[in-house]
Design a protein around this motif. Structure first.
Motif, short mmCIF file in Angstrom:
data_model
loop_
_atom_site.label_atom_id
_atom_site.label_comp_id
_atom_site.label_asym_id
_atom_site.label_seq_id
_atom_site.Cartn_x
_atom_site.Cartn_y
_atom_site.Cartn_z
N ASP A 150 0.86 -1.19 0.00
CA ASP A 150 0.00 0.00 0.00
C ASP A 150 0.89 1.24 0.00
OD1 ASP A 150 -1.75 2.09 0.51
OD2 ASP A 150 -2.96 0.95 1.95
N PRO A 151 1.28 1.73 -1.21
CA PRO A 151 2.22 2.84 -1.29
C PRO A 151 1.74 4.11 -0.59
CG PRO A 151 1.93 1.79 -3.43
CD PRO A 151 0.87 1.25 -2.53
N ASP A 152 0.43 4.36 -0.59
CA ASP A 152 -0.09 5.57 0.05
C ASP A 152 0.20 5.58 1.55
OD1 ASP A 152 -1.07 6.48 -2.36
OD2 ASP A 152 -3.05 5.60 -2.06
N LYS A 153 0.05 4.43 2.19
CA LYS A 153 0.30 4.33 3.63
C LYS A 153 1.69 3.84 3.97
CE LYS A 153 -4.54 3.49 4.86
NZ LYS A 153 -5.51 2.55 5.52
N ARG A 154 2.48 3.50 2.93
CA ARG A 154 3.80 2.90 3.14
C ARG A 154 3.67 1.69 4.07
NH1 ARG A 154 6.76 4.24 -0.84
NH2 ARG A 154 7.87 6.18 -0.85
N GLU A 155 2.71 0.86 3.77
CA GLU A 155 2.41 -0.30 4.60
C GLU A 155 2.18 -1.50 3.70
OE1 GLU A 155 -0.07 -0.05 8.48
OE2 GLU A 155 -1.48 -0.67 6.91
N GLY A 156 2.59 -2.66 4.16
CA GLY A 156 2.38 -3.86 3.36
C GLY A 156 2.65 -5.11 4.16
N GLY A 157 2.40 -6.25 3.52
CA GLY A 157 2.62 -7.51 4.20
C GLY A 157 1.61 -8.55 3.78
N LEU A 158 1.01 -9.21 4.77
CA LEU A 158 0.12 -10.33 4.50
C LEU A 158 -1.25 -10.08 5.12
CD1 LEU A 158 2.61 -13.24 5.25
CD2 LEU A 158 2.13 -12.15 3.06
N GLY A 159 -2.28 -10.13 4.27
CA GLY A 159 -3.65 -9.93 4.73
C GLY A 159 -4.31 -11.27 5.05
N PRO A 160 -5.62 -11.33 4.96
CA PRO A 160 -6.35 -12.56 5.30
C PRO A 160 -6.07 -13.68 4.31
CG PRO A 160 -7.83 -10.96 4.30
CD PRO A 160 -6.54 -10.25 4.54
#
Length: 204
Positions: A150-160
């Motif tokens: 998620d470039p807008d939030k500078r967040e990423g990883g593993l979802g459900p």
């Protein structure tokens, strides 16, 4: 980085350099837990060459080891150890057993395998997903995990995660809702399910 054996010096140097680039970008890693031991991990969206570096760093921060598919010819000669150290699994498209069967075989012989697949295949058509990720997960009987950046939030990883049943459209409702919450474009899953049924019909 994969750890089936001690990585080469070159592999460790490249890996450290990529992690350095990732850390300078200021990302935060998040994950829905528990994370399945065996799963196809969707890498979405696939819009930039930075995606690989960012996802590598995010999974490192989450202490998760992931792997990816690549042409078997890239594993020959001096490149072989490097590709395996980086998490590559060779796929031989000339074999009678296709990609789905080869990956199902990999899942069967491993206690743990998180196989990362970019469902869009290329960066040219955001939201235009292929069916390969689903066919592999369903064929191997493993979960699908909604990986994301998620470039807008500078967040990423593993979802459900979800377990495929053979009904692609119904199964992917979880993924659709999650990616929508992250403003990530997903395909028309009804149309994608129709493509899958068409492929099944061709094989019969």
């Amino acid at each position: 980085m994969a750890h089936d054996r001690k990585p080469t010096l070159l592999s460790r140097a490249v890996y450290a350099s990529l992690l350095g680039l990732y850390r300078r970008r200021g990302w935060t890693a998040v994950a829905h837990r528990p994370i399945p031991k065996k799963a196809v991990v969707l890498a979405a969206p696939h819009t930039s060459n930075w995606d690989f570096i960012d996802f590598l760093g995010l999974t490192h921060d989450l202490d998760v080891r992931t792997r990816f598919m690549a042409k078997h010819t890239l594993f020959k000669g001096a490149m072989g150890p490097f590709m395996r150290d980086m998490g590559g699994i060779p796929v031989d498209r000339s074999r009678s057993a296709g990609m789905v069967e080869q990956m199902a075989e990999e899942f069967r012989k491993r206690d743990e395998l998180l196989l990362v697949i970019a469902p869009e295949g290329t960066r040219s058509a955001p939201g235009d997903w292929k069916t390969g990720f689903y066919r592999i997960a369903h064929g191997a009987g493993v979960h699908i995990v909604c990986g994301f950046v998620d470039p807008d939030k500078r967040e990423g990883g593993l979802g459900p995660s979800l377990m495929p049943t053979g009904d692609l459209e119904a199964d992917m409702e979880t993924a659709k809702a999650f990616y929508s919450s992250r403003n990530i474009v997903t395909p028309d899953f009804a149309a994608l399910a129709a493509k899958l049924e068409e492929r099944r019909g061709e094989r019969q």
